[in-house]
Structure formats: C-alpha cells, structure tokens
Design a protein around this motif. Structure first.
Motif, short mmCIF file in Angstrom:
data_model
loop_
_atom_site.label_atom_id
_atom_site.label_comp_id
_atom_site.label_asym_id
_atom_site.label_seq_id
_atom_site.Cartn_x
_atom_site.Cartn_y
_atom_site.Cartn_z
N HIS A 39 30.33 -8.54 14.40
CA HIS A 39 29.76 -8.98 15.68
C HIS A 39 29.29 -10.43 15.55
N PRO A 40 30.21 -11.36 15.36
CA PRO A 40 29.82 -12.76 15.14
C PRO A 40 29.04 -13.34 16.31
N GLY A 41 27.97 -14.04 15.97
CA GLY A 41 27.16 -14.68 16.99
C GLY A 41 26.22 -13.76 17.74
N VAL A 42 26.21 -12.47 17.40
CA VAL A 42 25.34 -11.51 18.08
C VAL A 42 24.10 -11.26 17.23
N PRO A 43 22.91 -11.64 17.70
CA PRO A 43 21.70 -11.35 16.93
C PRO A 43 21.50 -9.84 16.81
N MET A 44 21.03 -9.42 15.65
CA MET A 44 20.76 -8.01 15.45
C MET A 44 19.27 -7.75 15.61
N GLU A 45 18.92 -6.76 16.40
CA GLU A 45 17.53 -6.43 16.64
C GLU A 45 17.26 -4.98 16.23
N TRP A 46 16.18 -4.79 15.46
CA TRP A 46 15.79 -3.43 15.10
C TRP A 46 15.08 -2.81 16.29
N SER A 47 15.77 -1.94 16.96
CA SER A 47 15.19 -1.26 18.11
C SER A 47 15.82 0.11 18.21
N TRP A 48 14.99 1.12 18.43
CA TRP A 48 15.50 2.48 18.40
C TRP A 48 15.11 3.27 19.65
N ASP A 49 14.82 2.52 20.74
CA ASP A 49 14.52 3.21 21.99
C ASP A 49 15.82 3.38 22.78
N GLU A 50 15.71 3.85 24.00
CA GLU A 50 16.90 4.15 24.80
C GLU A 50 17.73 2.91 25.12
N ASP A 51 17.09 1.75 25.11
CA ASP A 51 17.80 0.51 25.43
C ASP A 51 18.33 -0.21 24.20
N ALA A 52 18.22 0.41 23.03
CA ALA A 52 18.65 -0.23 21.80
C ALA A 52 20.16 -0.44 21.76
N ASP A 53 20.57 -1.46 21.05
CA ASP A 53 21.99 -1.75 20.88
C ASP A 53 22.60 -0.66 19.99
N PRO A 54 23.53 0.15 20.50
CA PRO A 54 24.08 1.25 19.70
C PRO A 54 24.88 0.77 18.50
N ARG A 55 25.26 -0.52 18.51
CA ARG A 55 26.06 -1.03 17.39
C ARG A 55 25.28 -1.07 16.09
N VAL A 56 23.94 -1.15 16.18
CA VAL A 56 23.13 -1.16 14.96
C VAL A 56 23.29 0.17 14.21
N ALA A 57 23.15 1.27 14.94
CA ALA A 57 23.35 2.59 14.32
C ALA A 57 24.81 2.79 13.92
N ASP A 58 25.74 2.27 14.70
CA ASP A 58 27.16 2.41 14.37
C ASP A 58 27.48 1.78 13.02
N VAL A 59 26.89 0.61 12.76
CA VAL A 59 27.15 -0.07 11.48
C VAL A 59 26.53 0.72 10.34
N TRP A 60 25.38 1.35 10.58
CA TRP A 60 24.76 2.17 9.53
C TRP A 60 25.65 3.37 9.20
N HIS A 61 26.23 3.99 10.21
CA HIS A 61 27.16 5.09 9.96
C HIS A 61 28.43 4.60 9.27
N LEU A 62 28.89 3.41 9.65
CA LEU A 62 30.05 2.82 9.01
C LEU A 62 29.78 2.61 7.52
N ARG A 63 28.59 2.17 7.19
CA ARG A 63 28.18 2.00 5.78
C ARG A 63 28.38 3.29 5.00
N GLU A 64 27.99 4.41 5.61
CA GLU A 64 28.12 5.70 4.92
C GLU A 64 29.57 6.06 4.68
N ARG A 65 30.41 5.88 5.69
CA ARG A 65 31.83 6.23 5.56
C ARG A 65 32.52 5.31 4.54
N LEU A 66 32.19 4.04 4.57
CA LEU A 66 32.81 3.09 3.66
C LEU A 66 32.39 3.36 2.22
#
Length: 283
Positions: A39-66
């Motif tokens: 996600h070049p140029g996209v700031p990453m924010e630690w947020s886990w409420d309903e409005d959080a960017d789902p890509r943050v959790a997606d990358v964490w799951h990707l880490r597990e699979r990789l």
C-alpha cells in the motif's frame, strides 16, 4: 479466504527486499515493510473500531500465511518486531552468526530450556512453551520475554504460522535447526550469491545492518568470555545435529496461575497489534 496470488505477491516482495518488516515504524519509509510495498503512500493507523482500515488486519493475517509457507523465514528479529527474510539472506545471516562464534554460548537458562523443548517437538505455540517451561503468568513474563528475545536475536527459532490456543490464536514457534534443517546444516557453507544478497540488503538499510551487528556482537561476546547482555547465563548444550542433546533435569519453578484467555500474547511485539485486537476487529 486469502488468495494464493496475494501470498505469492508478498513472497516476491520479501525475495526482492531480502529483509522486510510487516508494518512500518511510525510510517517511516525505512526499514521497508510489507505494508509500504503493498500500500505505497498509504499511512498505516492502529485502529480497531468499526471505522478502522481493514487492510491492517489483512496484512497481519497475510503474515501468518506467509510464515506458514516456509517459502521465506519469519522471526521477531528487528527490535523484536515481525520480520521476514528471503531464504538466501536468511542462510547468509545464519552463516555470519556462525562465523562470529558459538551461537548457543551465553544463553539465559530459560532460553536453553525452551530450545530443548523445541528440539523435542516443533512447532509449539507460545502458550504451550510457557506451560512446558514453567513460565506461565505475569510473575514469569519477564523471564519468558528475555529468553525468547535471546533466541529470536540469534535466529535460533522461527515463527511458522499460528495455532488455535484458547480465545485467540498464538504464534507457532519452532527450532530453526528443525524447521529449516537444510539451511541450518549448511550455515558454514553459504553460497557466494547469498552473501552478496545480504551485503546488498545491509548497504541499502543501515537499520538492518546495525541490528545484525548487534546480533553478531552478542554471539562474539559470549565466545570471548565477556559479560553478555543476558544475565545469569549458563553453558548451552551442543546442537542436536552435532551431538546428543543434553538431558539434564531442568530446575523447577513455582507455577503461577494460568493466564486468563486472551491475556497471553507474549508472541506479539511492541507496537504491533495483539491477537485480541486483530480478531476482535474481524468479528
């Protein structure tokens, strides 16, 4: 379900970078990370409420699979953060550490005990390791974290996906000499191309170069007989691949009460999400 193409893309990123964090540090461009590449140029924010960017959790799951694929190596190496290595660079780092001295010298007693457990059975979840090493509960947390840090620093252990472990999954950890056996056994015979790839990574990233230098100094300090960073160090047994693993009885400790579900997240580094955050956000 995560697409195979996404996992393959992440693997290619790690192969190209040589060493990659999972998330950026304070959204800085260096050291490089999977997030900044995906996600070049996209700031990453630690947020886990309903409005959080789902890509943050997606990358964490990707880490597990990789990590589970073993197409790359995964460890809590750079400042205790989730770090991926291409296999040639991982091989070259193991070689550098072996050249520095005895990678098992000067380990804390608890680290030696954990490594013995993982030699007998790999992988184990962090929760299982705590229980088998009598390091459960908050009273033993500092000892456990210190022992794991020593093993991660020298890449004596690697992460390999996650396992269901109560309310939330735990990182599965294994002995490098078992999960990457061929690479470990060839650590004294690193191909020149792998050495060049590591040199190129270190030239591009002074931060990774400093981290490797600290790891090498830790090993070299133990070899020279100087006081290591780890207090109460004891002589570690030889590698299982070299001689029979020592079977000395381990000192027993008073068992602390088991942590409540969701409390035992020693596998998650500072500044990165806990399993509770990721999986609560997914629900």
């Amino acid at each position: 379900m995560m697409k195979r193409s996404t996992i393959d893309r992440a693997r290619r990123i790690v192969d190209r970078l040589g060493i990659s964090l999972v998330y950026p540090i304070d959204n800085k461009p260096e050291p490089r990370s999977l997030w900044s590449e995906l996600h070049p140029g996209v700031p990453m924010e630690w947020s886990w409420d309903e409005d959080a960017d789902p890509r943050v959790a997606d990358v964490w799951h990707l880490r597990e699979r990789l990590a589970r694929s073993h197409d790359v190596a995964y460890a809590k190496w750079f400042r205790g953060r989730a770090t991926f290595f291409s296999l040639p660079v991982f091989h070259a780092i193991l070689g550098r550490l072996a050249e520095a001295g005895d990678v098992l010298g000067g380990l804390p007693r608890e680290a030696v005990e954990i490594l013995e457990l993982l030699r007998e059975r790999s992988p184990l979840s962090t929760k299982e390791i705590r229980a088998l090493a009598d390091l459960r509960g908050k009273e033993q947390e500092a000892l456990f974290n210190r022992a794991m840090k020593a093993l991660w620093t020298r890449l004596l252990i690697v992460g390999t996906g996650e396992v269901p472990d109560g309310a939330f999954p735990s990182l599965a950890v294994g002995a490098t000499e078992l999960l990457f056996e061929d690479t470990w056994n060839a650590r004294h015979e690193v191909p020149e191309d792998a050495r060049r790839q590591l040199d190129a990574v270190l030239a591009r990233s002074p931060a990774f170069a400093r981290e490797l230098r600290r790891s090498i100094e830790d090993v070299a300090g133990a070899k020279a007989g100087r006081a290591s960073r780890h207090e109460r160090a004891i002589e570690a047994p030889r590698l299982a691949s070299d001689v029979e693993v020592s079977r000395r009885p381990r000192a027993r400790r008073r068992l602390a009460p088991a942590s409540a579900p969701g409390e035992d997240h020693g596998d998650v580094p500072f500044g990165e999400p806990t399993a509770a955050e990721v999986f609560t956000r997914d629900r």
